[in-house]
Design a protein around this motif. Structure first.
Motif, PDB file in Angstrom:
ATOM      1  N   LEU A 247       5.609  48.386   8.453  1.00  0.00           N
ATOM      2  CA  LEU A 247       5.360  49.153   9.677  1.00  0.00           C
ATOM      3  C   LEU A 247       6.356  48.773  10.771  1.00  0.00           C
ATOM      4  CD1 LEU A 247       1.450  49.189   9.916  1.00  0.00           C
ATOM      5  CD2 LEU A 247       2.958  51.137   9.447  1.00  0.00           C
ATOM      6  N   HIS A 248       6.587  47.475  10.938  1.00  0.00           N
ATOM      7  CA  HIS A 248       7.501  46.993  11.975  1.00  0.00           C
ATOM      8  C   HIS A 248       8.885  47.605  11.814  1.00  0.00           C
ATOM      9  CE1 HIS A 248      10.395  44.106  13.734  1.00  0.00           C
ATOM     10  NE2 HIS A 248       9.461  43.887  14.641  1.00  0.00           N
ATOM     11  N   TRP A 249       9.442  47.520  10.607  1.00  0.00           N
ATOM     12  CA  TRP A 249      10.824  47.953  10.403  1.00  0.00           C
ATOM     13  C   TRP A 249      10.972  49.467  10.319  1.00  0.00           C
ATOM     14  CZ3 TRP A 249      14.154  44.915  12.186  1.00  0.00           C
ATOM     15  CH2 TRP A 249      13.925  43.533  12.170  1.00  0.00           C
ATOM     16  N   VAL A 250       9.993  50.163   9.755  1.00  0.00           N
ATOM     17  CA  VAL A 250      10.046  51.630   9.741  1.00  0.00           C
ATOM     18  C   VAL A 250       9.958  52.151  11.170  1.00  0.00           C
ATOM     19  CG1 VAL A 250       8.727  53.714   9.127  1.00  0.00           C
ATOM     20  CG2 VAL A 250       9.220  51.985   7.397  1.00  0.00           C
TER      21      VAL A 250
ATOM     22  N   TYR B 242       3.166  47.642  22.132  1.00  0.00           N
ATOM     23  CA  TYR B 242       2.093  48.436  21.529  1.00  0.00           C
ATOM     24  C   TYR B 242       1.664  49.569  22.460  1.00  0.00           C
ATOM     25  CZ  TYR B 242       1.232  45.516  17.420  1.00  0.00           C
ATOM     26  OH  TYR B 242       1.342  44.874  16.223  1.00  0.00           O
ATOM     27  N   LEU B 243       1.476  49.259  23.728  1.00  0.00           N
ATOM     28  CA  LEU B 243       1.068  50.274  24.704  1.00  0.00           C
ATOM     29  C   LEU B 243       2.120  51.383  24.799  1.00  0.00           C
ATOM     30  CD1 LEU B 243      -0.948  51.165  26.892  1.00  0.00           C
ATOM     31  CD2 LEU B 243       0.364  49.784  28.511  1.00  0.00           C
ATOM     32  N   LEU B 244       3.379  51.004  24.880  1.00  0.00           N
ATOM     33  CA  LEU B 244       4.454  51.987  24.997  1.00  0.00           C
ATOM     34  C   LEU B 244       4.601  52.836  23.740  1.00  0.00           C
ATOM     35  CD1 LEU B 244       6.962  49.665  26.830  1.00  0.00           C
ATOM     36  CD2 LEU B 244       6.015  51.801  27.767  1.00  0.00           C
TER      37      LEU B 244
ATOM     38  N   PHE C  47      14.608  45.003  24.336  1.00  0.00           N
ATOM     39  CA  PHE C  47      15.672  44.041  24.625  1.00  0.00           C
ATOM     40  C   PHE C  47      15.085  42.638  24.787  1.00  0.00           C
ATOM     41  CE2 PHE C  47      18.294  41.665  27.642  1.00  0.00           C
ATOM     42  CZ  PHE C  47      19.514  41.664  26.975  1.00  0.00           C
ATOM     43  N   ALA C  48      13.998  42.526  25.530  1.00  0.00           N
ATOM     44  CA  ALA C  48      13.348  41.226  25.728  1.00  0.00           C
ATOM     45  C   ALA C  48      12.803  40.680  24.407  1.00  0.00           C
ATOM     46  CB  ALA C  48      12.225  41.346  26.756  1.00  0.00           C
ATOM     47  N   HIS C  49      12.225  41.542  23.591  1.00  0.00           N
ATOM     48  CA  HIS C  49      11.671  41.157  22.287  1.00  0.00           C
ATOM     49  C   HIS C  49      12.768  40.598  21.366  1.00  0.00           C
ATOM     50  CE1 HIS C  49       9.110  41.523  18.720  1.00  0.00           C
ATOM     51  NE2 HIS C  49       9.970  42.344  18.148  1.00  0.00           N
TER      52      HIS C  49
ATOM     53  N   THR D  52       2.706  39.153  26.261  1.00  0.00           N
ATOM     54  CA  THR D  52       2.834  40.244  27.234  1.00  0.00           C
ATOM     55  C   THR D  52       3.798  41.310  26.723  1.00  0.00           C
ATOM     56  OG1 THR D  52       2.360  38.739  29.069  1.00  0.00           O
ATOM     57  CG2 THR D  52       3.470  40.811  29.615  1.00  0.00           C
ATOM     58  N   ILE D  53       4.935  40.877  26.202  1.00  0.00           N
ATOM     59  CA  ILE D  53       5.922  41.836  25.683  1.00  0.00           C
ATOM     60  C   ILE D  53       5.367  42.565  24.462  1.00  0.00           C
ATOM     61  CG2 ILE D  53       8.187  42.042  24.564  1.00  0.00           C
ATOM     62  CD1 ILE D  53       9.113  39.809  26.527  1.00  0.00           C
ATOM     63  N   THR D  54       4.722  41.829  23.569  1.00  0.00           N
ATOM     64  CA  THR D  54       4.141  42.461  22.380  1.00  0.00           C
ATOM     65  C   THR D  54       3.087  43.488  22.785  1.00  0.00           C
ATOM     66  OG1 THR D  54       4.572  40.517  21.029  1.00  0.00           O
ATOM     67  CG2 THR D  54       2.910  42.045  20.211  1.00  0.00           C
ATOM     68  N   GLY D  55       2.216  43.122  23.710  1.00  0.00           N
ATOM     69  CA  GLY D  55       1.204  44.063  24.191  1.00  0.00           C
ATOM     70  C   GLY D  55       1.832  45.283  24.835  1.00  0.00           C
TER      71      GLY D  55
END
Length: 183
Positions: free
Chosen positions: A13-16, A94-96, A153-155, A88-91
């Motif tokens: 899922l991440h890479w697709v 997901y929201l975006l 970019f932050a991730h 925070t970035i991960t959340g």
């Protein structure tokens, strides 16, 4: 190390979705610059919307999957502020990943059109025509995409920092990529 790695489906899922984000942003940017009279514009708009719908389904599935399956724990060597920033970035990501396709769907409906999946299936119309709201949804869509790019970019920067600048125990890349941990 196996228990500190994401599962195969989560990695899939991440890479697709990462690939889809790159293509959706590139095509979206390109098609936005095309003249309205360009015959390719409507074809690209239709494809962008269709893949946006598919992306949104992946995003919903990913949220459900992440809630049903435990994510690997962040390395203990990370400072508390790094762990908070990571969450925070991960959340935000997901929201975006949900908000962007939803804003595109809303924008399409508000301009008075159904969202169609490859011209084969018209999806339910959730919003009636309202040009003023459509223009707001359009602005939101663009703003959310730019916010997503900043979060990505932050991730990516954080993952590379932990891989190349921090102690080997801080390396989080092997959790999501088929690479060996640093020693």
């Amino acid at each position: 190390m196996k228990e500190q790695s994401y599962g195969k489906f989560a990695k899939f899922l991440h890479w697709v979705m990462a690939l889809m984000i790159i293509v959706l942003i590139a095509v979206g940017t390109y098609m936005a610059g095309l003249d309205k009279a360009d015959p390719n514009k409507m074809l690209l708009v239709g494809m962008h919307k269709s893949f946006g719908v598919i992306f949104m389904q992946f995003a919903i599935l990913r949220v459900i999957w992440s809630r049903l399956n435990n994510s690997p724990k962040l390395p203990d060597v990370l400072a508390s502020w790094e762990k908070l920033l990571s969450k925070t970035i991960t959340g935000s990501l997901y929201l975006l990943m949900l908000a962007i396709p939803f804003s595109g769907y809303a924008m399409t409906n508000l301009f008075g059109y159904p969202v169609s999946l490859f011209g084969l299936i018209d999806l339910p119309v959730l919003f009636g025509k309202n040009t003023e709201m459509a223009l707001l949804a359009k602005q939101a869509h663009f703003l959310l995409v730019y916010t997503l790019m900043a979060a990505l970019f932050a991730h990516i920067t954080g993952a590379l920092k932990h891989r190349f600048l921090d102690k080997p125990e801080a390396d989080v890349l092997p959790r999501m990529m088929p690479i060996k941990p640093r020693i």
